[in-house]
Design a protein around this motif. Sequence first.
Motif, PDB file in Angstrom:
ATOM      1  N   GLN A 200       9.148 -11.293 -12.053  1.00  0.00           N
ATOM      2  CA  GLN A 200       9.979 -12.179 -11.243  1.00  0.00           C
ATOM      3  C   GLN A 200       9.490 -12.072  -9.801  1.00  0.00           C
ATOM      4  N   LYS A 201       8.982 -11.252  -9.297  1.00  0.00           N
ATOM      5  CA  LYS A 201       8.533 -11.180  -7.761  1.00  0.00           C
ATOM      6  C   LYS A 201       7.221 -12.109  -7.685  1.00  0.00           C
ATOM      7  N   ARG A 202       6.428 -11.893  -8.914  1.00  0.00           N
ATOM      8  CA  ARG A 202       5.262 -12.706  -8.924  1.00  0.00           C
ATOM      9  C   ARG A 202       5.502 -14.128  -8.608  1.00  0.00           C
ATOM     10  N   ARG A 203       6.651 -14.688  -9.650  1.00  0.00           N
ATOM     11  CA  ARG A 203       6.908 -16.084  -9.698  1.00  0.00           C
ATOM     12  C   ARG A 203       7.423 -16.588  -8.629  1.00  0.00           C
ATOM     13  N   TYR A 204       8.103 -15.727  -7.928  1.00  0.00           N
ATOM     14  CA  TYR A 204       8.428 -16.375  -6.575  1.00  0.00           C
ATOM     15  C   TYR A 204       7.484 -16.241  -5.433  1.00  0.00           C
ATOM     16  N   ALA A 205       6.590 -15.143  -5.513  1.00  0.00           N
ATOM     17  CA  ALA A 205       5.420 -15.223  -4.657  1.00  0.00           C
ATOM     18  C   ALA A 205       4.633 -16.696  -5.057  1.00  0.00           C
ATOM     19  N   SER A 293      -6.845 -12.104   5.778  1.00  0.00           N
ATOM     20  CA  SER A 293      -8.256 -12.049   5.111  1.00  0.00           C
ATOM     21  C   SER A 293      -8.786 -10.746   4.705  1.00  0.00           C
ATOM     22  N   ALA A 294      -8.574  -9.783   5.660  1.00  0.00           N
ATOM     23  CA  ALA A 294      -9.067  -8.509   5.639  1.00  0.00           C
ATOM     24  C   ALA A 294      -8.071  -7.754   4.387  1.00  0.00           C
ATOM     25  N   LEU A 295      -6.881  -8.055   4.246  1.00  0.00           N
ATOM     26  CA  LEU A 295      -6.033  -7.488   3.564  1.00  0.00           C
ATOM     27  C   LEU A 295      -6.494  -7.716   2.039  1.00  0.00           C
ATOM     28  N   LYS A 296      -7.235  -8.895   1.605  1.00  0.00           N
ATOM     29  CA  LYS A 296      -7.917  -9.158   0.206  1.00  0.00           C
ATOM     30  C   LYS A 296      -9.154  -8.174  -0.051  1.00  0.00           C
ATOM     31  N   GLY A 297      -9.638  -7.392   1.012  1.00  0.00           N
ATOM     32  CA  GLY A 297     -10.541  -6.500   0.717  1.00  0.00           C
ATOM     33  C   GLY A 297     -10.056  -4.922   0.692  1.00  0.00           C
ATOM     34  N   TRP A 298      -8.481  -4.791   0.568  1.00  0.00           N
ATOM     35  CA  TRP A 298      -7.873  -3.499   0.616  1.00  0.00           C
ATOM     36  C   TRP A 298      -8.596  -2.722  -0.565  1.00  0.00           C
ATOM     37  N   VAL A 346       5.373  -3.282  -1.742  1.00  0.00           N
ATOM     38  CA  VAL A 346       5.818  -3.513  -2.818  1.00  0.00           C
ATOM     39  C   VAL A 346       6.722  -4.824  -2.682  1.00  0.00           C
ATOM     40  N   ASP A 347       7.446  -5.079  -1.667  1.00  0.00           N
ATOM     41  CA  ASP A 347       7.992  -6.352  -1.876  1.00  0.00           C
ATOM     42  C   ASP A 347       7.174  -7.639  -1.394  1.00  0.00           C
ATOM     43  N   ALA A 348       6.047  -7.380  -0.672  1.00  0.00           N
ATOM     44  CA  ALA A 348       5.267  -8.698  -0.311  1.00  0.00           C
ATOM     45  C   ALA A 348       3.848  -8.543  -0.497  1.00  0.00           C
ATOM     46  N   PHE A 349       3.373  -7.507  -0.328  1.00  0.00           N
ATOM     47  CA  PHE A 349       1.841  -7.623  -0.279  1.00  0.00           C
ATOM     48  C   PHE A 349       1.367  -7.693  -1.739  1.00  0.00           C
ATOM     49  N   LEU A 350       1.724  -6.836  -2.575  1.00  0.00           N
ATOM     50  CA  LEU A 350       1.254  -6.826  -3.979  1.00  0.00           C
ATOM     51  C   LEU A 350       1.543  -7.907  -4.706  1.00  0.00           C
ATOM     52  N   PRO A 351       2.936  -8.595  -4.684  1.00  0.00           N
ATOM     53  CA  PRO A 351       3.170  -9.807  -5.471  1.00  0.00           C
ATOM     54  C   PRO A 351       2.354 -10.880  -5.175  1.00  0.00           C
ATOM     55  N   LEU A 352       2.157 -11.059  -3.770  1.00  0.00           N
ATOM     56  CA  LEU A 352       1.358 -12.128  -3.105  1.00  0.00           C
ATOM     57  C   LEU A 352      -0.019 -12.037  -3.556  1.00  0.00           C
ATOM     58  N   LEU A 353      -0.596 -10.925  -3.447  1.00  0.00           N
ATOM     59  CA  LEU A 353      -2.162 -10.490  -3.696  1.00  0.00           C
ATOM     60  C   LEU A 353      -2.078 -10.917  -5.148  1.00  0.00           C
ATOM     61  N   VAL A 355      -0.769 -12.961  -7.094  1.00  0.00           N
ATOM     62  CA  VAL A 355      -0.840 -14.509  -7.478  1.00  0.00           C
ATOM     63  C   VAL A 355      -2.246 -15.039  -6.685  1.00  0.00           C
ATOM     64  N   GLU A 356      -2.535 -14.755  -5.348  1.00  0.00           N
ATOM     65  CA  GLU A 356      -3.665 -15.237  -4.668  1.00  0.00           C
ATOM     66  C   GLU A 356      -4.862 -14.781  -5.459  1.00  0.00           C
ATOM     67  N   LEU A 357      -5.135 -13.642  -5.848  1.00  0.00           N
ATOM     68  CA  LEU A 357      -6.237 -13.264  -6.387  1.00  0.00           C
ATOM     69  C   LEU A 357      -6.270 -13.307  -8.090  1.00  0.00           C
ATOM     70  N   ASP A 358      -5.279 -13.718  -8.751  1.00  0.00           N
ATOM     71  CA  ASP A 358      -5.013 -13.856 -10.062  1.00  0.00           C
ATOM     72  C   ASP A 358      -5.319 -12.495 -10.861  1.00  0.00           C
ATOM     73  N   GLN A 359      -4.799 -11.571 -10.345  1.00  0.00           N
ATOM     74  CA  GLN A 359      -5.013 -10.252 -10.978  1.00  0.00           C
ATOM     75  C   GLN A 359      -3.663  -9.354 -11.183  1.00  0.00           C
ATOM     76  N   ASP A 360      -3.238  -8.581 -12.003  1.00  0.00           N
ATOM     77  CA  ASP A 360      -2.100  -7.831 -12.390  1.00  0.00           C
ATOM     78  C   ASP A 360      -2.153  -6.549 -11.548  1.00  0.00           C
ATOM     79  N   PHE A 361      -1.296  -6.374 -10.607  1.00  0.00           N
ATOM     80  CA  PHE A 361      -1.286  -5.078  -9.850  1.00  0.00           C
ATOM     81  C   PHE A 361       0.019  -4.273 -10.316  1.00  0.00           C
ATOM     82  N   PHE A 362       0.516  -4.390 -11.427  1.00  0.00           N
ATOM     83  CA  PHE A 362       1.717  -4.007 -11.877  1.00  0.00           C
ATOM     84  C   PHE A 362       1.632  -2.219 -11.813  1.00  0.00           C
ATOM     85  N   GLY A 363       0.572  -1.889 -12.124  1.00  0.00           N
ATOM     86  CA  GLY A 363       0.474  -0.246 -12.298  1.00  0.00           C
ATOM     87  C   GLY A 363       0.514   0.291 -10.802  1.00  0.00           C
TER      88      GLY A 363
END
Length: 410
Positions: A200-205, A293-298, A346-353, A355-363
Amino acid sequence: MLNGNSLSYTMTAFPPAQPSPPLEVAEIPGEFGPVSLSERVVQHIWLRQDFCSNGLKTLSGKRVTVRRPGQWNLQEGPDFRDALIEIDGQRVTGDVEIHFYQGDWFAHGHETDGNFDRVALHVVVFDDGARPAYTSLGAQPEVIALLPYLNRDLESHAMEDALLALERRDHVELLEFYLSLPPPARCADLRDLAFDRWRQKRRYAQLRLKRLGWPLALHQAFLETLGYRRNRAPMNILAERFPPETMRGMGAEELFDTAKGQWKLAGLRPANHPRKRLEQCLALLHARPDWPSALKGWSALKTPADPDEATGIVRRQASFTRLRAELAEDILAGVLTGSRLDTLVVDAFLPLLSVELDQDFFGLWHHWMAGDAPAALIQFLRESGVTSARQPRCNGLLQGALQRFFTQGL
């Protein structure tokens, strides 16, 4: 007067309070099945202006700017009195009526009720294509359908209201339900529910990124999280009005004054004061203007995190302490620490990342620290035996517990 073992007294008779009008309840399709949603939730959304106001238009295509949402009316008549609204640049003072559908105006008989003659704006959730509202004087209020402008789904708004109810009630029924399950089944149930929350969070991201793009979506999400939960809406308004490059040239006091009258300050800890949170945002914009942009390299984004593994083991193997420090110090320039940092993850960065990077960060999202968590849910996880030394409290378990409470009404 006290006489022996009896107590006699005179009670002053007060006139009976005027009953509040009955609240409409609609059943809407939710991620987890149909959800019963009270009209009061929609009224809260309007009162807090908790939606994207940038580009707000009526169904007839007129631009709308809400200068004052109006005074919430809990008695008979329009839901909000004396709102100040600009419609295509023309200022209008009048009332606002809230419904789920346009057709509700006629279902409730407002077209013949003089109490609704001053309604200047008819706010609905869904555009059902029904005929436009008109008053007993023949005027036609403009109509806004809120659904396309929501930053969060209706289920999340309803859940936030449910959280307030949870904090005011005993959770014995919820506890009894989980204690009846074998210990492994408790975590498995919450993890499954958490996965639904993650989707659900990914969908709204995805919707937010489509509308704003990466830098602005992060800017808005960052400010919203700084205002969590009581000042989310005014922070959102500031983010929409002032993009990062504009905000960087302003001061915290100037930004605070821009939203004066909209802040909820009573009972806030000093660290949560909006002025303090705005100072943190400005410090980040000055120290690390390239932080999106730095966040994408975390480094955390390359870390395996099996959601079926125990949280303690995952955190130790992946060195969550090091990953958290990298985010706080290297990417966010040390401006944010503590539970609000984890809420941001958990509320912003990981759902947005995701979607943006097209990866599943659920774990990673599941095992991450829970952030700003309601005390009632923390207590429930502890008393139900879900959390322990081997299975410390984590975001996924809290998200699952919240979802269980909300959907089952336990």
